[in-house]
Each structure stands twice: as structure tokens, then as C-alpha cells.
Design an enzyme around this catalytic site. Structure first.
Site, short mmCIF file in Angstrom:
data_model
loop_
_atom_site.label_atom_id
_atom_site.label_comp_id
_atom_site.label_asym_id
_atom_site.label_seq_id
_atom_site.Cartn_x
_atom_site.Cartn_y
_atom_site.Cartn_z
N LYS A 1 0.83 -1.21 0.00
CA LYS A 1 0.00 0.00 0.00
C LYS A 1 0.87 1.26 0.00
O LYS A 1 0.50 2.26 -0.61
CB LYS A 1 -0.96 0.00 1.19
N LYS B 1 -4.05 -9.97 -5.85
CA LYS B 1 -5.27 -10.21 -5.09
C LYS B 1 -6.40 -9.28 -5.53
O LYS B 1 -6.16 -8.10 -5.80
CB LYS B 1 -4.95 -9.95 -3.61
N LYS C 1 -10.88 -4.34 -3.02
CA LYS C 1 -11.96 -3.38 -3.20
C LYS C 1 -11.46 -1.97 -3.50
O LYS C 1 -12.18 -1.15 -4.04
CB LYS C 1 -12.92 -3.38 -2.01
N1 AQP Z 1 -9.20 -11.31 -2.77
C1 AQP Z 1 -9.56 -11.84 -1.61
N2 AQP Z 1 -9.75 -13.17 -1.48
C2 AQP Z 1 -10.12 -13.70 -0.29
N3 AQP Z 1 -10.33 -12.96 0.83
C3 AQP Z 1 -10.16 -11.63 0.74
N4 AQP Z 1 -10.30 -10.64 1.63
C4 AQP Z 1 -10.02 -9.46 1.04
N5 AQP Z 1 -9.70 -9.66 -0.25
C5 AQP Z 1 -9.78 -11.01 -0.46
C6 AQP Z 1 -10.70 -10.81 3.02
O1 AQP Z 1 -11.74 -9.90 3.30
C7 AQP Z 1 -11.64 -9.49 4.66
C8 AQP Z 1 -11.75 -8.01 4.78
O2 AQP Z 1 -10.64 -7.38 4.27
P1 AQP Z 1 -10.38 -5.87 4.64
O3 AQP Z 1 -11.49 -5.01 4.21
O4 AQP Z 1 -10.02 -5.74 6.07
O5 AQP Z 1 -9.09 -5.50 3.88
P2 AQP Z 1 -8.23 -6.25 2.86
O6 AQP Z 1 -7.86 -7.60 3.32
O7 AQP Z 1 -7.09 -5.32 2.54
O8 AQP Z 1 -9.27 -6.35 1.66
P3 AQP Z 1 -9.35 -5.50 0.36
O9 AQP Z 1 -10.63 -5.85 -0.33
O10 AQP Z 1 -8.11 -5.67 -0.44
O11 AQP Z 1 -9.49 -4.03 0.92
P4 AQP Z 1 -8.62 -2.76 0.61
O12 AQP Z 1 -8.52 -2.68 -0.88
O13 AQP Z 1 -9.36 -1.63 1.22
O14 AQP Z 1 -7.28 -2.99 1.26
C9 AQP Z 1 -10.34 -10.07 5.21
O15 AQP Z 1 -10.66 -11.23 5.94
C10 AQP Z 1 -9.59 -10.43 3.97
O16 AQP Z 1 -8.70 -11.50 4.19
#
Ligand code: AQP
Length: 338
Positions: free
Chosen positions: A115, A198, A201
Site C-alpha cells: 500500500k 489479489k 476493493k
Molecule cells: N481477494 C480476496 N480473497 C479472499 N479474501 C479476501 N479478503 C479481502 N480480499 C480477499 C478478506 O476480506 C476481509 C476483509 O478485508 P479488509 O477489508 O479488512 O481489507 P483487505 O484484506 O485489505 O481487503 P481488500 O478488499 O483488499 O481491501 P482494501 O482494498 O481496502 O485494502 C479479510 O478477511 C480479507 O482476508
């Protein structure tokens, strides 16, 4: 610390549109766990602000995530659903744990590196570096035995365990050491446009992710454009060149609960177009009823707010108890000796 059921805590950041990665890696298993664990599921708005958020969007997304929790099948009678910032103990224990976190451990986190690399060096906030210590506070406050997360959060979970062990060793047994609960299928859904990264969002590109609130024709458009390869073979594989097809199969598997062999047999002799159509169908079958429920919840802000208020009240009781214990162990003088 006597409890009849084991405890689970997890959360999602209201930092964008929830993806099917968030659903398959996290939310879907939470719904199953609510039957056998004492569950705390939060909307981690304080984590979301570790990168810049538009205030209006943060407000809207916080409610949206709450409505998606309910629409996915979480029952507010059985589980505690709350907003992280509604329970001030998270910020307080977060600070305590930041003070216990060696910088070397924090700099090693791949999420921080990824990030931070996406931002100008001088605009990377200290919160991004300290994110894992706040996440440790979220988990340890509830004395959670298990944390259901996707594979990307494995390293942060290890950090939490190490930090809890360090605290317990320095100040005496205070925190339960939590285990990660990573699903067998769907633990890491990859980007449709780039299957070696990965699905996320906060990734801006249009064809990267299927969102939980995408209309059926949008799901179709995105999946039909997903990157594949020129091998023309439908099988699970860990080879990077076959990552696109493997990702589609993984999504299909997470939604159908079938074995690798059954899925490969089902698609034997078929083309990538057939695989994509089958994936679209499975995703839409799952998302459509969920979206109908979502629309009902999001149009009842009073009901949502009440659930979040009740959740924060329940969560605070548990969180405050742990916070008091941690402060006492560290030598803080508690107000009125309590
Ligand atoms: N691609 C993925 N596959 C499986 N699990 C996923 N998770 C996120 N992306 C995937 C799981 O969703 C939960 C919430 O995640 P988060 O919102 O705390 O942040 P993150 O892991 O950083 O998810 P994002 O979607 O990538 O958010 P941003 O872009 O805001 O950083 C966690 O349990 C995560 O493992």
C-alpha cells in the site's frame, strides 16, 4: 475468562465496494461460524482511514457494509455487529499495542509495503504502518480464539500472535493467543484483470473485481472479460501462466463446494467461454437474493443504526474488561481504583 463458546472476531474495512473476494474469503464463513462460536463482527472504519477516505463515502460505505453483513446472513440476535469507532477501547488498546510493536516487525508487513508503494512516499501516513497493531487490539480485546480471514491477512494474524505473546511474557497472562481460520476454497480470490494480484476493493480499474452489489449484467461483463491464457485447458494449477483459469475455477469451487476432480470432470472438453458462463451463473445465483435483502436493509437506516448501537453496547462490555486488565498489568492507575 470463562466462556461457554469459543470466541471469534473479524472485520471488513468500509474502504470501497465489497468484492466477491471479501465475500468468499471472509463473510461467507462468518455466516457458518455464527452457529458454533460467540461472534463479534465489526466494520473497521478506523482501519479504513489509514489511507485517505472521502468523508461522505466513508459514511455511506460504513452503512453499506453493515447492510451487507445482514444481507449475507449474519443474525444480529446471535452475533454482535458493530462499528469499530463506536467502541473507544479499540483506539486505546491500539495505542498501547503500538507502543509494544517493534518497528522492524511493522516494516516487514507486506500489506504496508504494497500500500505504501502505491502512494507518494511523503503522503504515506503513520497509521498505515501501525495498522497491524490496531488489528491486534481489535482481536485481543475480545479474547478471540479464532479469526476467520482470507489468506492475505495471515501475516497480520501472525503479528497479533507474536505481539500478544510478547505482552503476556512482559506483563503476565493477559491475552488469549488467537488462531487464524482460513477457508479451504476462496481464501485468495485474484483480480479478474490481473490474476497474479489479489482482488481488492480499493483497486480502481473497472474490470478488476466483481462487487457484491454488481447487477447481473455487470457481473457477466466483468467475468466474460477476465484474463485467461492460450492453453485451452480447464484445470486447477499453481502455474502463474494459468492463474486466470485457476482463479475462475476457484471462484466456481467456493460457490459450489465441489472437489477439484468433480469440477475438472464437469468442464472436460469444454471451452473457456463455457467456464466463464458457469461462473457468471453461480455468482449471480448467490448475489441476487443477497442484493434483494441488502436493498431492504439499506432502506431502513433506523433499523441499521439500532443494530449497530446494540452491537457497540454489547461489544463495549467485553472490550472494556480486557482493556482494564491490560492497563492494570502495565501499571496504569485506574480511575477510582476500578
Ligand atoms: N481477494 C480476496 N480473497 C479472499 N479474501 C479476501 N479478503 C479481502 N480480499 C480477499 C478478506 O476480506 C476481509 C476483509 O478485508 P479488509 O477489508 O479488512 O481489507 P483487505 O484484506 O485489505 O481487503 P481488500 O478488499 O483488499 O481491501 P482494501 O482494498 O481496502 O485494502 C479479510 O478477511 C480479507 O482476508
Amino acid at each position: 475468562m470463562e466462556q461457554s463458546k469459543k470466541r471469534v472476531l473479524s472485520g471488513i474495512q468500509p474502504s470501497g465496494n465489497l468484492t466477491i473476494g471479501n465475500y468468499l474469503g471472509a463473510l461467507r464463513q462468518w455466516v457458518v461460524e455464527q452457529d458454533s462460536y460467540e461472534c463479534y463482527f465489526c466494520i473497521v472504519d478506523m482501519h479504513a482511514i489509514t489511507v485517505q477516505q472521502d468523508p461522505g463515502s466513508l459514511r455511506a460505505k460504513t452503512r453499506e457494509v453493515a447492510a451487507l453483513y445482514l444481507a449475507s446472513g449474519l443474525d444480529p440476535e446471535r452475533v454482535t455487529i458493530f462499528v469499530q469507532s463506536h467502541v473507544p477501547a479499540h483506539a486505546e488498546l491500539g495505542w498501547i499495542l503500538i507502543c509494544q510493536s517493534p518497528l522492524g516487525w511493522l516494516y516487514r508487513m507486506t500489506q504496508f509495503k504494497d500500500k505504501a508503494a502505491k502512494q507518494q512516499q511523503d503522503s504515506v501516513g503513520a497509521g498505515l504502518l501501525n495498522y497491524p497493531a490496531l488489528m491486534a487490539a481489535d482481536i485481543l480485546l475480545y479474547q478471540a480464539h479464532a479469526v476467520p480471514v482470507g489468506d492475505d491477512q495471515r501475516q497480520h494474524l501472525e503479528f497479533t500472535r507474536d505481539l500478544a505473546q510478547r505482552f503476556n511474557a512482559l506483563y503476565g497472562d493477559t491475552f488469549i493467543i488467537p488462531e487464524a481460520m482460513i477457508p479451504k476454497a476462496g481464501a485468495r480470490i485474484m483480480g479478474l484483470d490481473n490474476p497474479t494480484a489479489k482482488m481488492s476493493k480499493s483497486e480502481a480499474s473497472e474490470y478488476h473485481a466483481v462487487y457484491m452489489l454488481d447487477a447481473p449484467n455487470m457481473v457477466k461483463k466483468k467475468v466474460m472479460r477476465a484474463v485467461t491464457d492460450s492453453f485451452g485447458e480447464i484445470r486447477f494449477s499453481s502455474e502463474p501462466e494459468r492463474a486466470g483459469v485457476n482463479n475462475l475455477l476457484t471462484i466456481y469451487q467456493a460457490l459450489t463446494n465441489q472437489s477439484n476432480a468433480d469440477i475438472e470432470e464437469h468442464f472436460a472438453g469444454k471451452g473457456y467461454g463455457d467456464l466463464k458462463k458457469a461462473v457468471v451463473e453461480q455468482i449471480n445465483n448467490r448475489l441476487q437474493p443477497l442484493q434483494e435483502k441488502y436493498n431492504r436493509y439499506i432502506n431502513e437506516p433506523g433499523y441499521l443504526d439500532q443494530i449497530l448501537a446494540n452491537g457497540a453496547e454489547r461489544a463495549s462490555v467485553v472490550a472494556e474488561k480486557t482493556l482494564r486488565l491490560a492497563k492494570e498489568r502495565m501499571g496504569f492507575v485506574l480511575p477510582n481504583g476500578k
